[in-house]
Design an enzyme around this catalytic site. Sequence first.
Site, short mmCIF file in Angstrom:
data_model
loop_
_atom_site.label_atom_id
_atom_site.label_comp_id
_atom_site.label_asym_id
_atom_site.label_seq_id
_atom_site.Cartn_x
_atom_site.Cartn_y
_atom_site.Cartn_z
N SER A 1 42.20 29.39 62.05
CA SER A 1 42.92 28.72 63.10
C SER A 1 44.48 28.57 62.52
O SER A 1 44.44 28.52 61.36
CB SER A 1 42.42 27.44 63.49
N1 SAH Z 1 37.11 26.00 61.27
C1 SAH Z 1 37.29 27.62 60.84
C2 SAH Z 1 37.56 28.11 61.99
C3 SAH Z 1 36.12 28.88 62.54
S1 SAH Z 1 36.17 29.93 64.06
C4 SAH Z 1 38.09 27.77 59.60
O1 SAH Z 1 39.05 26.92 59.28
O2 SAH Z 1 38.11 28.81 59.28
C5 SAH Z 1 34.88 29.14 64.80
C6 SAH Z 1 33.61 29.40 63.68
O3 SAH Z 1 32.38 28.65 64.48
C7 SAH Z 1 32.97 30.54 63.39
O4 SAH Z 1 33.00 30.49 61.94
C8 SAH Z 1 31.81 30.63 64.13
O5 SAH Z 1 30.83 31.50 63.35
C9 SAH Z 1 31.22 29.37 64.29
N2 SAH Z 1 30.19 29.13 65.19
C10 SAH Z 1 30.42 29.68 66.68
N3 SAH Z 1 29.18 28.96 67.39
C11 SAH Z 1 28.60 28.34 66.59
C12 SAH Z 1 27.57 27.64 66.66
N4 SAH Z 1 26.68 27.44 67.90
N5 SAH Z 1 26.92 26.81 65.59
C13 SAH Z 1 27.51 26.94 64.71
N6 SAH Z 1 28.61 27.71 64.27
C14 SAH Z 1 29.13 28.26 65.25
#
Ligand code: SAH
Length: 227
Positions: free
Chosen positions: A60
């Site tokens: 993000s």
């Molecule tokens: N906070 C992260 C941004 C992540 S983007 C950062 O700072 O880099 C969203 C993340 O949520 C991704 O890594 C994706 O794989 C995860 N995600 C999406 N759906 C999910 C689910 N149902 N359970 C666990 N993780 C999930």
Amino acid sequence: MSLAAHKIRLIMQLRQAGIADTAVLAAIERIPREHFVPEAFQDQAYENRTLPIGHGQTLSAPEVVATMTQALKADRRMKVLEIGMGSGYQTAVLSRLSRRVYSVERYRDLLRGAEERLLALRLHNITARVGDGWQGWPEQAPFHRIIVTAAAPEVPAKLVDQLGPGGIMVVPVGAQGREQDLLRVSRDDEGGLHEERLCGVRFVPLVAFSGGQAGGAAGGSASGSLA
Ligand code: SAH
């Protein structure tokens, strides 16, 4: 401009954008974002933009991380649950502002990469596991704070259940591919729930797991829109 100069400029931009919590600003200043950014984007580590981290997922933008972290109002006594570890950047920021962060990520290799980065930075108050974020982490509940870093079509009920009295959850809610509402859900000391909209955001979807375990989730692919 050097990365250090970019970082100073970013902190100023965050202040201008209304991030006033000095603990949050200090945590962002202390965590090297370049450490979480792929090689090809190193020069953009302190730009206020989202960056790709593989699997169609994104790190993000700093302003979104700062806004969500400030809205969470975490402190050193608190147990925090994070859903969507991704690169581990948000995890690192939270580790400086809480007692322990529990993080759930669906992709094993993203989780491994994140854990390696966090260990290299000697951030040890983090426990992570591969799993379905819709389920939360019931064995460790209740949590003082919950942060969801992927967009859900509705506030995930099981996460609300894992929020303790006086707890706060920050979660982007809405359809994928367009702007979602960043919501703050608070549980008062009597157990009542309050919801407020903080701003508009764009996140990749909180994916529904197959097998019907992700109650209430609409199906989504991992290659959704940019956060
Ligand atoms: N906070 C992260 C941004 C992540 S983007 C950062 O700072 O880099 C969203 C993340 O949520 C991704 O890594 C994706 O794989 C995860 N995600 C999406 N759906 C999910 C689910 N149902 N359970 C666990 N993780 C999930």
